[in-house]
Design an enzyme around this catalytic site. Structure first.
Site, PDB file in Angstrom:
ATOM      1  N   SER A   1       0.852  -1.225  -0.113  1.00 23.29           N
ATOM      2  CA  SER A   1      -0.168   0.115  -0.023  1.00 23.29           C
ATOM      3  C   SER A   1       0.887   1.193  -0.097  1.00 23.29           C
ATOM      4  O   SER A   1       1.626   1.262   0.813  1.00 23.29           O
ATOM      5  CB  SER A   1      -0.882   0.025   1.478  1.00 23.29           C
ATOM      6  OG  SER A   1      -1.937   1.046   1.164  1.00 23.29           O
ATOM      7  N   GLU A   2       0.805   2.082  -1.110  1.00 23.51           N
ATOM      8  CA  GLU A   2       1.811   3.153  -1.303  1.00 23.51           C
ATOM      9  C   GLU A   2       1.895   4.267  -0.101  1.00 23.51           C
ATOM     10  O   GLU A   2       2.890   4.814  -0.296  1.00 23.51           O
ATOM     11  CB  GLU A   2       1.503   3.577  -2.747  1.00 23.51           C
ATOM     12  CG  GLU A   2       0.353   4.682  -2.929  1.00 23.51           C
ATOM     13  CD  GLU A   2      -0.681   3.630  -3.447  1.00 23.51           C
ATOM     14  OE1 GLU A   2      -0.599   2.683  -3.228  1.00 23.51           O
ATOM     15  OE2 GLU A   2      -1.680   4.250  -4.099  1.00 23.51           O
ATOM     16  N   ASN A   3       0.842   4.141   0.793  1.00 14.33           N
ATOM     17  CA  ASN A   3       1.011   4.955   1.824  1.00 14.33           C
ATOM     18  C   ASN A   3       2.288   4.710   2.756  1.00 14.33           C
ATOM     19  O   ASN A   3       2.750   5.384   3.545  1.00 14.33           O
ATOM     20  CB  ASN A   3      -0.101   5.365   2.600  1.00 14.33           C
ATOM     21  CG  ASN A   3      -0.873   4.149   3.146  1.00 14.33           C
ATOM     22  OD1 ASN A   3      -0.799   3.259   2.493  1.00 14.33           O
ATOM     23  ND2 ASN A   3      -1.494   4.131   4.265  1.00 14.33           N
TER      24      ASN A   3
END
Lengths: 218, 232
Positions: A46-48
């Site tokens: 998840s790119e966060n």
């Protein structure tokens, strides 16, 4: 019958291979996580800033400090790792993520994609989509074949502002599976009950039908 | 060395109208709630805000938008904020939308003392317009400049009085590299501890990057998308 969203996700899940690191976008791509084939172990990015994204928490266990890139509450798993946004996009940019699945408003027959802006109407931003499409080794688009007006979203050229150029390798739509090649879209599978004529009528971009085209099996 | 300030109002007292601010957080996760509230109270305006998102209508940076304190937003995704979209489409608010990884890396470059970096994202799109492009190993990259921000305001889970910071879970997000990028960096933390109470091996941002620190209060930590599964 055209596929529903769950079936599109289910078909994409068949592309997952054991050991893959996978980034799933918002919408239909998120549903892919529900259909990971048995015996295949993947790590969701998840790119966060999370590798090893787990399922939604049990009711009452939501943690506001633990969310995915869609701002949904999630969980970690044994082996999860958390990091900052620069490192997150560093691993994306360095090609460490094996597969990216994302949605699109338009895809062109040369692999261009548009999914972040409708000038004058909708301005939400690209989020991480431009970084992902520029760098991921393999990108699959999950989308409806036509817009609500019935117009093709698989085009000779994108009309909306681009997210990335020449980057999409495969489209799974409600009508079938399409590889993107120098010859344009190549239909390799059609959804059960969907005819090649319907696919031809609803695809505005260059389209070839693979010699060994077959009906999708679930 | 004394970096500890009493509260958010004191931490932001020299932030004046027209300043450029970085604000940490992803969505509403890990945002500096206390400092945002203090900026709203102070009523400064004409701000340029660098932040991945713009809050929601009634929380986060959305509170500053309601008061028309923001002149320009530099963000990657602003889809959760109807007031933002309204101000943008009506031309009241200037906005620069940039890819999320580019946003993070332009912060990182500032914190690492690098004036600019070549990045892949956005080549061939309107993001690349007017920017230098260079080919490395057969791929085209865009020259992106480090941010130049007067202040960075970040939120950490724990910090010590020397400014060393530790983040919790995905509330880390943009906070570390923004903390490293501000000319003046303000950190609000949930737990302010004495030096030595954090294992040096566990520090995410060393205190050299942090100029002011305080223990925040009354964190709401709103959840944007509450998603759960049923217990069996």
């Amino acid at each position: 019958m055209a596929l529903n969203k769950e079936q599109i996700a289910q078909r994409i899940a068949k592309e997952l291979k054991d050991g893959y690191y996978v980034n799933l976008g918002i919408g239909i791509p998120t549903l892919v996580a529900n259909y990971i084939p048995e015996g295949v172990s993947v790590v969701l990015q998840s790119e966060n800033g999370l590798l090893g994204m787990g399922p939604f928490p049990f009711e009452g266990d939501e943690d506001p400090d633990l969310i995915n890139a869609g701002k949904q509450t999630v969980t970690t798993l044994p082996g999860s790792a958390i990091f900052d946004s620069a490192m997150s996009f560093g691993m994306i940019r360095a090609g460490k993520v094996d597969l990216t699945v994302l949605g699109a408003m338009e895809v062109a027959d040369n692999g261009d994609i548009a999914n972040w802006k409708i000038p004058g109407k909708m301005v939400k931003g690209m989020g991480g989509a431009m970084d992902l499409v520029a760098a991921a080794k393999n990108i699959i688009v999950a989308m409806q074949h036509t817009n609500p007006k019935g117009e093709s979203k698989l085009l000779p050229k994108c009309t909306l502002p681009l997210t990335g150029v020449g980057c999409i390798k495969k489209v799974v739509s409600d009508l079938g599976v399409f590889d993107i090649t120098p010859d344009g879209f190549v239909c390799i599978e059609y959804a059960p009950g969907v005819t090649i004529e319907e696919i031809k009528a609803k695809t505005a971009g260059r389209l070839k039908i693979a010699d060994d085209v077959k009906e999708m099996v679930f | 060395m004394n970096k500890v300030v009493a509260n958010a109002d004191e931490a932001i007292k020299d932030i004046n109208s027209g300043a450029t601010l970085m604000l940490g957080g992803f969505g509403l996760c890990g945002i500096p709630e206390n400092c945002i509230a203090a900026l709203v109270r102070k009523g400064v305006n004409n701000l340029t805000c660098i932040s991945n998102n713009a809050g929601v209508d009634d929380f986060g940076i959305g509170l500053m938008l309601q008061k028309k304190q923001v002149k320009k937003m530099i963000s990657s995704y602003v889809g959760e904020n109807a007031e933002f979209e309204r101000q943008l489409l009506s031309g009241e608010l200037e906005v620069e939308l940039i890819p999320q990884g580019t946003l993070a890396t332009r912060c990182m470059a500032a914190g690492y003392g690098m004036p600019a970096v070549y990045l892949l994202a956005g080549f061939g799109t309107e993001v690349a317009e007017g920017k230098e492009v260079r080919n490395f190993n057969g791929k085209n990259y865009i020259l992106e400049h480090a941010f130049d921000s007067d202040f960075a305001i970040v939120k950490a889970w724990k910090g010590d009085t020397m400014g060393n910071l530790v983040f919790k879970e995905t509330a880390r997000n943009f906070n570390p590299m923004m903390a490293m990028a501000g000319k003046i960096t303000i950190a609000e933390v949930e737990h302010l501890v004495k030096p030595g109470e954090i294992d040096p091996d566990h520090i995410h941002v060393p205190g050299i990057y942090v100029h002011r620190i305080f223990e925040g209060e009354n964190y709401e930590k709103r959840i944007e998308q509450r998603t759960v599964r049923k217990r069996n």
